[in-house]
Design a protein around this motif. Structure first.
Motif, mmCIF file in Angstrom:
data_model
loop_
_atom_site.group_PDB
_atom_site.id
_atom_site.type_symbol
_atom_site.label_atom_id
_atom_site.label_comp_id
_atom_site.label_asym_id
_atom_site.label_seq_id
_atom_site.Cartn_x
_atom_site.Cartn_y
_atom_site.Cartn_z
ATOM 1 N N ASP A 57 0.819 -1.211 0.000
ATOM 2 C CA ASP A 57 0.000 0.000 0.000
ATOM 3 C C ASP A 57 0.854 1.263 0.000
ATOM 4 O O ASP A 57 0.327 2.364 -0.128
ATOM 5 N N PHE A 58 2.186 1.119 0.135
ATOM 6 C CA PHE A 58 3.075 2.268 0.031
ATOM 7 C C PHE A 58 2.808 3.038 -1.259
ATOM 8 O O PHE A 58 2.836 4.274 -1.269
ATOM 9 N N GLN A 59 2.583 2.318 -2.344
ATOM 10 C CA GLN A 59 2.445 2.963 -3.646
ATOM 11 C C GLN A 59 1.045 3.482 -3.922
ATOM 12 O O GLN A 59 0.826 4.156 -4.930
ATOM 13 N N TYR A 60 0.097 3.200 -3.020
ATOM 14 C CA TYR A 60 -1.281 3.627 -3.237
ATOM 15 C C TYR A 60 -1.810 4.549 -2.134
ATOM 16 O O TYR A 60 -2.556 5.479 -2.416
ATOM 17 N N GLY A 61 -1.502 4.267 -0.893
ATOM 18 C CA GLY A 61 -1.869 5.156 0.207
ATOM 19 C C GLY A 61 -3.319 5.147 0.625
ATOM 20 O O GLY A 61 -3.738 5.997 1.423
ATOM 21 N N TYR A 62 -4.097 4.190 0.139
ATOM 22 C CA TYR A 62 -5.537 4.226 0.415
ATOM 23 C C TYR A 62 -5.884 3.952 1.878
ATOM 24 O O TYR A 62 -6.804 4.577 2.428
ATOM 25 N N LEU A 63 -5.185 3.017 2.524
ATOM 26 C CA LEU A 63 -5.538 2.678 3.906
ATOM 27 C C LEU A 63 -5.304 3.874 4.828
ATOM 28 O O LEU A 63 -6.135 4.194 5.686
ATOM 29 N N GLU A 64 -4.158 4.512 4.653
ATOM 30 C CA GLU A 64 -3.863 5.692 5.471
ATOM 31 C C GLU A 64 -4.806 6.841 5.134
ATOM 32 O O GLU A 64 -5.271 7.555 6.030
ATOM 33 N N LEU A 65 -5.106 7.022 3.856
ATOM 34 C CA LEU A 65 -6.010 8.102 3.447
ATOM 35 C C LEU A 65 -7.393 7.929 4.067
ATOM 36 O O LEU A 65 -8.002 8.905 4.522
ATOM 37 N N ALA A 66 -7.885 6.694 4.100
ATOM 38 C CA ALA A 66 -9.214 6.447 4.654
ATOM 39 C C ALA A 66 -9.305 6.898 6.109
ATOM 40 O O ALA A 66 -10.273 7.554 6.510
ATOM 41 N N LEU A 67 -8.295 6.552 6.905
ATOM 42 C CA LEU A 67 -8.316 6.937 8.317
ATOM 43 C C LEU A 67 -7.988 8.416 8.503
ATOM 44 O O LEU A 67 -8.521 9.071 9.403
ATOM 45 N N THR A 68 -7.120 8.954 7.654
ATOM 46 C CA THR A 68 -6.770 10.372 7.742
ATOM 47 C C THR A 68 -7.986 11.254 7.523
ATOM 48 O O THR A 68 -8.245 12.189 8.286
ATOM 49 N N THR A 69 -8.756 10.962 6.477
ATOM 50 C CA THR A 69 -9.901 11.805 6.152
ATOM 51 C C THR A 69 -11.050 11.615 7.135
ATOM 52 O O THR A 69 -11.839 12.541 7.345
ATOM 53 N N ARG A 70 -11.153 10.435 7.735
ATOM 54 C CA ARG A 70 -12.223 10.197 8.709
ATOM 55 C C ARG A 70 -11.954 10.893 10.041
ATOM 56 O O ARG A 70 -12.880 11.152 10.811
#
Length: 403
Positions: A57-70
């Motif tokens: 997920d380093f190259q996509y960032g979706y997991l971190e983005l999901a929690l960041t925006t929430r």
């Protein structure tokens, strides 16, 4: 020899004290409430620890983005310690030096990350050992949780994910049977330790039958991580009800020509996840807009000097999903910063010449440690920018009739 006889009253007192001491222990063994919405606190440091499910997920960032925006108002920071091929004993971390041992290396990585919340995703590698390897896996998983508890952090355990392939020679059925077995072992440990458990096996298995989300049988692609982030949000109770905006004839302006016939403002409660541009399939929409009373023709909804969506009067009456626009663009920019920040961190804690810089040959190139530490300046700056730009902004929409 005379037998020892205790007075009745002291024995009663002793039993009462024993009951008072024992009751809290029973309460601690209750299974966690996985239905309650997951929460992060101000200043939390979230660490992703596991195998390739996190490293890729380093190259996509979706997991971190999901929690960041929430949790955009909480100032959350993240560290991704995923390591392809790793297991609960840290054996994949043995590639550069010994000492420290691979397990000591794993412990050092966890400690240095200073977590307050840890998402654990192991079992995919260990499942190759089948039923015989379950006890050893559980032992290692419990030791990891002990370490995380000692650091004062919370643990969220994720299940394994299935392998997906049409090649029958790969014995997919038996491999997935072992992966489900280890998922069950993870859920059992979670229940015994009162930790939150998230089943990502079933959502990925279901989606893989409909969309191309897996590559090389075991790794998620970009669309796969998008869907994994959505599945994680659902499992953590972070999905809100869909927003619908309805307008009738009374809301429409009587102006004509190039002027807007409808203007409205929105302030999303959180930024949406941007859909991978090169993937097929539907995306999660921010909201649905319905407009009744439009005359026959086509109408364009714009925002931020850009077109968002165009539809006929009938389309608008039925309702059109908003799947792009300023909020999606803002989220995409945040995601880009997350990816850049994680790249810096990756090469900081796993430098290419690790043996020479921080390993047993650091007497040769150890001077470069300072350069690695100086990357913290850029990492912290990007973290600040991520937090700053994760708060949703008001969006002004305008509807115009096409000539």
């Amino acid at each position: 020899m005379r037998s020892l006889r205790l007075p009745v009253m002291p024995v009663c007192v002793f039993l009462l004290l024993l009951t008072l001491v024992y009751r809290p222990a029973i309460a601690q063994n209750k299974s966690p409430d996985n239905t309650a919405a997951f929460q992060l606190k101000d200043g939390d440091r979230v660490v992703f620890l596991g195998n390739s499910i996190f490293e890729n997920d380093f190259q996509y960032g979706y997991l971190e983005l999901a929690l960041t925006t929430r949790f955009a108002d909480k100032g959350i920071t993240f560290r991704n310690l995923g390591w392809t091929g790793d297991n609960v004993w840290g054996e994949a971390r043995s590639t550069y030096t010994n000492p420290p041992t691979p397990y000591e290396h794993l412990m050092e990585d966890i400690t240095k990350a200073a977590p307050t919340v840890v998402f654990l995703a192991y079992g995919g590698v260990e499942a190759q050992e089948g039923q015989a390897g379950v006890p050893h896996f559980k032992e290692g998983l419990n030791k990891l949780i002990d370490k995380i508890d000692a650091l004062g952090a919370r643990t969220v355990l994720l299940s394994t994910i299935p392998v997906v392939s049409a090649d029958t020679a790969q014995h997919i059925a038996s491999r997935n049977a072992d992966l489900r077995l280890y998922s069950k072992a993870i859920s059992e440990v979670a229940a015994q330790r009162s930790k939150r458990f998230v089943d990502i096996y079933q959502p990925i298995e279901t989606l893989a039958k409909k969309e191309n989300i897996v590559e090389n049988t075991v790794h998620l692609n970009e669309a796969g991580y998008y869907h994994l982030a959505m599945a994680l949000e659902h499992a953590l109770g972070l999905i809100d009800s869909k927003v619908e905006r309805n307008f009738d004839e009374q809301a429409l302006s009587k102006s004509s020509g190039g002027s807007a016939i409808l203007t409205f403002k929105t302030l999303p409660s959180f930024l949406p996840l941007p859909w991978p541009t090169d993937a097929a399939g539907s995306t999660a929409q921010l909201e649905t807009v319905r407009i009744r009373g439009l005359k026959k023709g086509y109408y364009t909804l714009s925002a931020g000097h850009g077109q968002v969506v165009t539809g006929s009067a009938k389309d608008w009456e039925k309702g059109i999903d908003i799947v792009q626009g300023p909020a999606f663009e803002q989220s995409a920019r945040v995601r880009e910063m997350i990816i850049r920040k994680n790249e810096l961190h990756f090469f900081q804690y796993r430098p290419l010449n690790q043996t020479y810089i921080t390993g047993f040959r650091k007497y040769e190139q150890g001077r470069h440690v300072q350069g690695l530490e100086e990357q913290n300046i850029l990492i912290k700056w990007l973290e600040g920018q991520i937090i700053l730009h994760s708060t949703p902004k008001e969006v002004v929409y305008e509807l115009r009739k096409l000539d």
